[in-house]
Design an enzyme around this catalytic site. Structure first.
Site: not given
Ligand code: NCD
Length: 317
Positions: A66-67, A94, A116, A144
């Site tokens: 969603r976000t 890596k 995020r 959030h």
């Protein structure tokens, strides 16, 4: 709630790291701006190219549906150039450090970073590495903020007055960043918040955040205007077996059921998603007309457009 004279107020935030850094005025300013963008979304051509000259990178180190989609769509609806970075398909694999990754991305002349990350404090760290505006899209169990803003926007659609509104937040209070941002934001604008869940998922001294605690779902639902259910954040819990006996028992004691909707006819149901049907609530509750869960998703788009617009220096329209 400290609200200043609207004539002397000006929004001057460069970042959105958490609602802890925003005043009640800042929060209301974003929510009012989001109303304009919510109207834009209902137009036949839901676009407003106010970010035409901006380049934005979405830096996602943690899973998101969603976000991530919501931010990307908001950016595209506003005409920004968008690049997406996902840790699972990048040079992070890596061994490249976060600092090197962001410095490289920044050399590409980025105006904004939406981040995020599983570790709390990463968005704050990014502000020291690059000159761009940073938006926190969820950092560990910390904050959030755009989720809480879209939750507050949705609450205002039901009733515009947040002051005195009775909000129950039910579930895994210990490990949720959504609850933290909501508590910070809602208490700033004068709402009353009760957190409800098993003792084992309740943080120590949570009352010090300005909320009341209940271990009784029935009592909580009888009291509230809004019941916001939260997912148990399994990915942040070691040995869930220690915290509650089983998901079935959790549902028995803290799941919202159709019988609750019948018994207490006034409260609305919210959930940030993803829902575990049959755990936080019965499946029929999520699909009932008392749930505003899909409205939250649509409103998320408008709220993120407002945040992007204001942080890029836009004046209220
Ligand atoms: C929340 C999150 O990622 O913190 N989801 C979301 O952003 N819609 C809540 C959750 O994952 O349970």
């Amino acid at each position: 709630m400290m609200m200043s004279n609207p004539d002397s107020y000006s929004f001057s935030q460069k970042h959105l790291l958490g609602l802890a850094d925003y005043s009640a005025d800042d929060i209301m300013h974003v929510l009012e701006q989001a109303k304009t963008f919510r109207e834009v979304l209902d137009r036949p051509v839901p676009k407003i190219p106010t970010l035409r000259d901006k380049t934005i990178v979405n830096l996602f180190y943690e899973n998101s549906t969603r976000t991530r989609l919501s931010f990307e769509l908001a950016q595209k609806r506003m005409g920004a150039d968008v690049v997406n970075f996902s840790a699972s398909t990048s040079s992070t694999r890596k061994g490249e450090s976060l600092k090197d990754t962001i410095r490289n991305i920044s050399s590409m002349k980025i105006d904004m970073v939406v981040a995020r990350h599983q570790s709390p404090g990463v968005p704050q760290f990014l502000t020291r590495c690059v000159d761009a505006s940073i938006i926190n899209a969820g950092d560990g169990a910390h904050e959030h903020p755009t989720q809480a803003l879209l939750d507050m926007f949705t609450m205002r659609q039901i009733d515009p007055k947040l002051k005195g509104k009775k909000i129950a937040i039910i579930g895994d209070i210990s490990h949720s960043r959504v609850v933290r941002s909501n508590i910070v934001g809602l208490t700033k604008v004068g709402a009353e918040v009760v957190v409800c869940g098993p003792k084992s998922l309740m943080p120590f001294a949570v009352e010090s955040l300005g909320v009341n605690v209940s271990y009784n779902l029935e009592e909580t639902l009888a009291w509230c205007d809004i019941a916001m259910a939260l997912r148990i954040q399994m990915e942040r819990i070691d040995g869930p077996a220690d915290l509650f006996p089983s998901l079935r028992e959790y549902h028995e004691r803290f799941g919202i059921k159709m019988s609750h909707l019948e018994k207490y006819p006034d409260f609305k149901v919210m959930h940030p998603g993803p829902i575990n049907r049959g755990v936080e609530m019965e499946s029929d509750v999520a699909d009932s007309d008392r749930a505003v869960i899909l409205d939250q998703v649509t409103n998320g788009l408008a709220v993120r457009m407002a945040v992007l617009y204001l942080l890029s220096g836009g004046k209220r329209i």
